[in-house]
Design a protein around this motif. Structure first.
Motif, PDB file in Angstrom:
ATOM      1  N   GLY A 135      -9.383 -21.444   3.162  1.00  0.00           N
ATOM      2  CA  GLY A 135      -9.423 -22.256   4.363  1.00  0.00           C
ATOM      3  C   GLY A 135     -10.533 -21.822   5.313  1.00  0.00           C
ATOM      4  N   THR A 136     -10.633 -22.531   6.419  1.00  0.00           N
ATOM      5  CA  THR A 136     -11.649 -22.240   7.425  1.00  0.00           C
ATOM      6  C   THR A 136     -11.037 -21.440   8.571  1.00  0.00           C
ATOM      7  OG1 THR A 136     -12.819 -24.283   6.893  1.00  0.00           O
ATOM      8  CG2 THR A 136     -13.311 -23.250   9.020  1.00  0.00           C
ATOM      9  N   PRO A 137     -11.590 -20.264   8.906  1.00  0.00           N
ATOM     10  CA  PRO A 137     -11.048 -19.484  10.030  1.00  0.00           C
ATOM     11  C   PRO A 137     -11.094 -20.283  11.331  1.00  0.00           C
ATOM     12  CG  PRO A 137     -12.578 -18.170   8.720  1.00  0.00           C
ATOM     13  CD  PRO A 137     -12.716 -19.578   8.254  1.00  0.00           C
ATOM     14  N   ASN A 138     -10.068 -20.095  12.152  1.00  0.00           N
ATOM     15  CA  ASN A 138      -9.964 -20.848  13.396  1.00  0.00           C
ATOM     16  C   ASN A 138      -9.344 -19.963  14.461  1.00  0.00           C
ATOM     17  OD1 ASN A 138      -9.808 -22.803  15.328  1.00  0.00           O
ATOM     18  ND2 ASN A 138      -8.598 -24.248  14.111  1.00  0.00           N
ATOM     19  N   VAL A 139      -9.820 -20.067  15.679  1.00  0.00           N
ATOM     20  CA  VAL A 139      -9.226 -19.302  16.767  1.00  0.00           C
ATOM     21  C   VAL A 139      -7.815 -19.807  17.072  1.00  0.00           C
ATOM     22  CG1 VAL A 139      -9.441 -18.692  19.218  1.00  0.00           C
ATOM     23  CG2 VAL A 139     -11.476 -18.769  17.758  1.00  0.00           C
ATOM     24  N   GLY A 140      -7.620 -21.114  16.954  1.00  0.00           N
ATOM     25  CA  GLY A 140      -6.305 -21.706  17.200  1.00  0.00           C
ATOM     26  C   GLY A 140      -5.487 -21.770  15.925  1.00  0.00           C
ATOM     27  N   ALA A 141      -4.685 -22.858  15.805  1.00  0.00           N
ATOM     28  CA  ALA A 141      -3.816 -23.011  14.634  1.00  0.00           C
ATOM     29  C   ALA A 141      -4.656 -23.221  13.377  1.00  0.00           C
ATOM     30  CB  ALA A 141      -2.867 -24.188  14.855  1.00  0.00           C
ATOM     31  N   ALA A 142      -4.252 -22.553  12.318  1.00  0.00           N
ATOM     32  CA  ALA A 142      -4.956 -22.693  11.040  1.00  0.00           C
ATOM     33  C   ALA A 142      -4.617 -24.036  10.400  1.00  0.00           C
ATOM     34  CB  ALA A 142      -4.571 -21.555  10.113  1.00  0.00           C
ATOM     35  N   VAL A 143      -5.582 -24.583   9.655  1.00  0.00           N
ATOM     36  CA  VAL A 143      -5.415 -25.857   8.967  1.00  0.00           C
ATOM     37  C   VAL A 143      -5.544 -25.630   7.467  1.00  0.00           C
ATOM     38  CG1 VAL A 143      -6.347 -28.195   8.679  1.00  0.00           C
ATOM     39  CG2 VAL A 143      -6.352 -27.114  10.939  1.00  0.00           C
ATOM     40  N   ASP A 144      -4.700 -26.309   6.675  1.00  0.00           N
ATOM     41  CA  ASP A 144      -4.762 -26.165   5.219  1.00  0.00           C
ATOM     42  C   ASP A 144      -6.075 -26.723   4.684  1.00  0.00           C
ATOM     43  OD1 ASP A 144      -2.230 -25.099   5.226  1.00  0.00           O
ATOM     44  OD2 ASP A 144      -1.237 -26.923   4.499  1.00  0.00           O
ATOM     45  N   PRO A 145      -6.691 -26.041   3.742  1.00  0.00           N
ATOM     46  CA  PRO A 145      -7.864 -26.611   3.074  1.00  0.00           C
ATOM     47  C   PRO A 145      -7.433 -27.744   2.150  1.00  0.00           C
ATOM     48  CG  PRO A 145      -7.223 -24.568   2.015  1.00  0.00           C
ATOM     49  CD  PRO A 145      -6.344 -24.708   3.221  1.00  0.00           C
ATOM     50  N   GLU A 146      -8.381 -28.552   1.741  1.00  0.00           N
ATOM     51  CA  GLU A 146      -8.078 -29.718   0.903  1.00  0.00           C
ATOM     52  C   GLU A 146      -7.810 -29.296  -0.538  1.00  0.00           C
ATOM     53  OE1 GLU A 146     -10.052 -34.039  -0.376  1.00  0.00           O
ATOM     54  OE2 GLU A 146     -10.985 -32.759   1.148  1.00  0.00           O
ATOM     55  N   VAL A 147      -6.738 -29.834  -1.102  1.00  0.00           N
ATOM     56  CA  VAL A 147      -6.376 -29.595  -2.501  1.00  0.00           C
ATOM     57  C   VAL A 147      -6.699 -30.862  -3.284  1.00  0.00           C
ATOM     58  CG1 VAL A 147      -4.463 -29.125  -4.089  1.00  0.00           C
ATOM     59  CG2 VAL A 147      -4.568 -27.943  -1.890  1.00  0.00           C
ATOM     60  N   THR A 148      -7.356 -30.707  -4.424  1.00  0.00           N
ATOM     61  CA  THR A 148      -7.750 -31.867  -5.227  1.00  0.00           C
ATOM     62  C   THR A 148      -6.554 -32.411  -5.996  1.00  0.00           C
ATOM     63  OG1 THR A 148      -9.998 -31.026  -5.500  1.00  0.00           O
ATOM     64  CG2 THR A 148      -9.257 -32.700  -7.068  1.00  0.00           C
ATOM     65  N   THR A 149      -6.258 -33.681  -5.788  1.00  0.00           N
ATOM     66  CA  THR A 149      -5.182 -34.347  -6.508  1.00  0.00           C
ATOM     67  C   THR A 149      -5.798 -35.395  -7.427  1.00  0.00           C
ATOM     68  OG1 THR A 149      -3.634 -34.034  -4.685  1.00  0.00           O
ATOM     69  CG2 THR A 149      -3.079 -35.715  -6.312  1.00  0.00           C
ATOM     70  N   GLY A 150      -5.680 -35.182  -8.725  1.00  0.00           N
ATOM     71  CA  GLY A 150      -6.192 -36.135  -9.711  1.00  0.00           C
ATOM     72  C   GLY A 150      -5.040 -36.766 -10.473  1.00  0.00           C
ATOM     73  N   ASP A 151      -5.302 -37.899 -11.110  1.00  0.00           N
ATOM     74  CA  ASP A 151      -4.299 -38.596 -11.915  1.00  0.00           C
ATOM     75  C   ASP A 151      -4.614 -38.343 -13.387  1.00  0.00           C
ATOM     76  OD1 ASP A 151      -2.463 -40.239 -13.090  1.00  0.00           O
ATOM     77  OD2 ASP A 151      -3.104 -42.082 -12.103  1.00  0.00           O
ATOM     78  N   ILE A 152      -3.938 -37.345 -13.960  1.00  0.00           N
ATOM     79  CA  ILE A 152      -4.206 -36.962 -15.349  1.00  0.00           C
ATOM     80  C   ILE A 152      -3.922 -38.132 -16.284  1.00  0.00           C
ATOM     81  CG2 ILE A 152      -3.550 -35.370 -17.196  1.00  0.00           C
ATOM     82  CD1 ILE A 152      -2.886 -33.306 -15.036  1.00  0.00           C
ATOM     83  N   ARG A 153      -2.893 -38.901 -15.978  1.00  0.00           N
ATOM     84  CA  ARG A 153      -2.529 -40.057 -16.810  1.00  0.00           C
ATOM     85  C   ARG A 153      -3.703 -41.030 -16.944  1.00  0.00           C
ATOM     86  NH1 ARG A 153       2.875 -42.818 -17.122  1.00  0.00           N
ATOM     87  NH2 ARG A 153       2.520 -44.913 -17.926  1.00  0.00           N
ATOM     88  N   SER A 154      -4.500 -41.148 -15.872  1.00  0.00           N
ATOM     89  CA  SER A 154      -5.623 -42.080 -15.876  1.00  0.00           C
ATOM     90  C   SER A 154      -6.935 -41.427 -16.292  1.00  0.00           C
ATOM     91  CB  SER A 154      -5.774 -42.713 -14.486  1.00  0.00           C
ATOM     92  OG  SER A 154      -4.603 -43.423 -14.128  1.00  0.00           O
ATOM     93  N   GLY A 155      -6.881 -40.162 -16.725  1.00  0.00           N
ATOM     94  CA  GLY A 155      -8.076 -39.508 -17.247  1.00  0.00           C
ATOM     95  C   GLY A 155      -8.760 -38.547 -16.310  1.00  0.00           C
ATOM     96  N   ALA A 156      -8.115 -38.153 -15.203  1.00  0.00           N
ATOM     97  CA  ALA A 156      -8.736 -37.206 -14.275  1.00  0.00           C
ATOM     98  C   ALA A 156      -9.046 -35.898 -14.994  1.00  0.00           C
ATOM     99  CB  ALA A 156      -7.823 -36.942 -13.085  1.00  0.00           C
TER     100      ALA A 156
END
Length: 285
Positions: A116-137
């Protein structure tokens, strides 16, 4: 090596190898569900903080959009967490990463840490990649843990996955639930001829039985407004039941329980004296 046989019948003898990874994935999605799960058993991907830079992930059976991924009972992996920053907050996400090589089509999994990205305030979750394996991700990440870092220290490791129970555990829980329903006293109230028996199983669960003896004058289908039960519901619910004569089912009925507690009964037709009833579990407010 025997020639590969094209067939849709997975559970069969086909004269040669005939099951593909796509077929298995789709069959597992139909069995377990379409999402990501840790299947019940073993240490279920338990996390142990070793240092502020290392977390150990123990054995698990993952089902990643239908792809089973098995870490043996004695297995574990230590994942590395990057140093924190004094006076800053950061969330990292530990994932089980599915990858498919586009040229060779070889599929694989690995643990990874999304920083994630360091922050002085509240921390935010980094982006997680969501693919659709059924469709060929070719890339999909199953989120396992949120690692909260305050300054230089890991302050929390929060699970982000669902554990899917096995059939033996569900059977045991159903048996325990049935025994609770059979034990103890029930409340019985007369709702203008409809006998409503119930027992509260928890804060929001209610076992019920509703019944009335009715002498029909015709064999036409019925839709009767019953009454209100002394509960409100978070959503409309329905329960199938039977029309019985001398203990034998002669037709079907369905009781609809609406959010305000009102009850409607619809049934197939029966000409004569019969008992209309249903029982089941209601979710209540």
């Amino acid at each position: 090596m025997a020639e590969f046989v094209q067939t849709t019948l997975m559970d069969s003898y086909a004269g040669g190898p005939h099951i593909t990874e796509t077929q298995l994935g789709l069959a597992h999605q139909a069995t377990f569900g379409p999402d990501d799960y840790v299947l019940e058993g073993g240490r279920e991907s338990e996390a142990q903080v070793l240092t502020n830079n290392s977390i150990r992930i123990f054995d698990a059976v993952y089902c990643i959009q239908g792809r089973r991924d098995v870490i043996p009972a004695s297995g574990y992996t230590d994942v590395t967490i990057a140093n924190g920053t004094q006076g800053m907050n950061r969330n990292d996400i530990i994932v089980r990463r599915y990858k498919k090589n586009e040229s060779s089509e070889i599929e694989s999994t690995e643990y990874a840490v999304i920083k994630g990205t360091p922050n002085v305030g509240a921390a935010v979750d980094p982006e997680v990649t969501t693919g659709d394996i059924r469709s060929g991700a070719t890339l999909h990440e199953m989120a396992l843990y949120r690692v909260k870092i305050t300054g230089l220290n890991i302050t929390a490791v929060e699970p982000m996955f669902n554990i899917l129970k096995n059939m033996a555990s569900l059977q045991k829980e159903f048996a325990e639930l049935n025994s609770k329903m059979m034990a103890g006293d029930y409340a019985v109230i007369d709702l203008s001829g409809w006998i409503f028996s119930y027992k509260q199983l928890g804060n929001n669960l209610l076992w019920f039985n509703i019944a009335q003896n009715i002498n029909n004058q015709s064999a036409s289908n019925r839709r009767d407004q019953g009454v209100k039960i002394p509960f409100t519901l978070p959503f409309d619910q329905h329960s199938f039941g039977h029309i019985n004569v001398a203990g034998y089912p002669v037709g079907e009925d369905i009781f609809s329980f609406y959010k305000d507690g009102s009850v409607w009964m619809g049934s197939t037709g029966y000409d004569g004296y019969a008992t209309y009833h249903a029982s089941g579990i209601l979710v209540i407010n």
